[in-house]
Every structure is written in structure tokens, then in C-alpha cells.
Design a protein around this motif. Structure first.
Motif, PDB file in Angstrom:
ATOM      1  N   ASP A 117     -55.128  35.342  47.096  1.00 55.99           N
ATOM      2  CA  ASP A 117     -54.753  36.747  47.225  1.00 55.99           C
ATOM      3  C   ASP A 117     -54.415  37.058  48.681  1.00 55.99           C
ATOM      4  OD1 ASP A 117     -54.398  39.443  46.912  1.00 55.99           O
ATOM      5  OD2 ASP A 117     -56.460  39.864  46.309  1.00 55.99           O
ATOM      6  N   THR A 118     -53.206  37.534  48.930  1.00 52.45           N
ATOM      7  CA  THR A 118     -52.795  37.810  50.312  1.00 52.45           C
ATOM      8  C   THR A 118     -53.527  38.999  50.914  1.00 52.45           C
ATOM      9  OG1 THR A 118     -50.937  39.137  49.502  1.00 52.45           O
ATOM     10  CG2 THR A 118     -50.505  36.829  50.011  1.00 52.45           C
ATOM     11  N   ARG A 119     -54.104  39.851  50.099  1.00 48.59           N
ATOM     12  CA  ARG A 119     -54.845  41.002  50.621  1.00 48.59           C
ATOM     13  C   ARG A 119     -56.144  40.575  51.300  1.00 48.59           C
ATOM     14  NH1 ARG A 119     -55.103  44.345  45.248  1.00 48.59           N
ATOM     15  NH2 ARG A 119     -55.481  42.224  44.567  1.00 48.59           N
ATOM     16  N   THR A 120     -56.581  39.343  51.079  1.00 44.68           N
ATOM     17  CA  THR A 120     -57.847  38.902  51.680  1.00 44.68           C
ATOM     18  C   THR A 120     -57.737  38.735  53.188  1.00 44.68           C
ATOM     19  OG1 THR A 120     -57.332  36.591  51.227  1.00 44.68           O
ATOM     20  CG2 THR A 120     -58.689  37.743  49.626  1.00 44.68           C
ATOM     21  N   ARG A 121     -56.526  38.758  53.721  1.00 45.78           N
ATOM     22  CA  ARG A 121     -56.408  38.728  55.182  1.00 45.78           C
ATOM     23  C   ARG A 121     -57.097  39.946  55.778  1.00 45.78           C
ATOM     24  NH1 ARG A 121     -50.346  38.695  56.357  1.00 45.78           N
ATOM     25  NH2 ARG A 121     -50.424  40.002  54.529  1.00 45.78           N
TER      26      ARG A 121
ATOM     27  N   ARG B 178     -62.653  36.840  52.244  1.00 43.53           N
ATOM     28  CA  ARG B 178     -62.860  36.137  50.980  1.00 43.53           C
ATOM     29  C   ARG B 178     -64.065  36.685  50.249  1.00 43.53           C
ATOM     30  NH1 ARG B 178     -61.637  31.057  53.630  1.00 43.53           N
ATOM     31  NH2 ARG B 178     -63.838  30.889  54.002  1.00 43.53           N
TER      32      ARG B 178
END
Length: 98
Positions: free
Chosen positions: A80-84, A88
Motif C-alpha cells: 500500500d503506497t499510503r504506508t509511506r 506499516r
């Protein structure tokens, strides 16, 4: 010969043991392996860990099912790119600041 007695809980000796090998979700993976390998389903019935979890065998404790779900969520959060921004899912990395 006395049978070998395995511990019921995992014992960590160093902080490196807690972190695992450094790959994403490695600590959860190790906890899940330890949990599922110590069940009667794997030891006595010789079923694979995957089969034991899928069939919800009675000898598999609820903790193992929760760890499997947590491992799934952690692996999904890696993609998931939103985890940046959010970080995590899974164990908190409280040891990285020390």
C-alpha cells in the motif's frame, strides 16, 4: 531418553531477536512460525501449517489465527503506497529509536 520439552512462549535474548532479519514483517512471521509449529495439528497429525490454519483445527490456538491475520495485514500494508505516511501495520518499531 527423556522427550524434549519445548517452551510455550518465545524467549527473546537480544533486541536483534525481536527485530528479526530486518525484512518487513519478519518479527510477525517468526512469531507465527513458532506458534503454529508447536500445535498438535503440525506435530502429531503431520498437517502443514497452512492446512491447520485453513481448516481451523481445534489444536491451533486463537493467538495463531490472530498472528496469521496480523501477518496478512502487515504484508498488505507493504504494498500500500499510503504506508509511506502511515507506517506499516503490525508490531510497532519501538526499538528503532534506541
Amino acid at each position: 531418553m527423556s522427550p524434549s520439552v519445548e517452551p510455550k512462549e518465545r524467549v527473546y535474548e537480544t533486541i536483534e531477536d525481536v527485530k528479526g532479519d530486518g525484512s518487513p514483517c519478519s518479527a510477525i512471521r517468526e512469531e507465527l512460525k513458532f506458534c503454529i509449529r508447536n500445535t498438535d495439528c503440525v506435530k502429531e497429525l503431520r498437517m502443514t501449517p497452512k492446512e491447520c490454519l485453513k481448516t481451523k483445527h481445534p489444536s491451533v490456538p486463537d493467538k495463531c489465527h490472530r498472528l496469521a491475520y496480523l501477518f496478512f495485514e502487515c504484508k498488505r500494508s507493504v504494498l500500500d503506497t499510503r504506508t509511506r505516511f502511515r507506517g506499516r501495520k503490525g508490531y510497532t518499531d519501538e526499538y528503532s529509536s534506541k
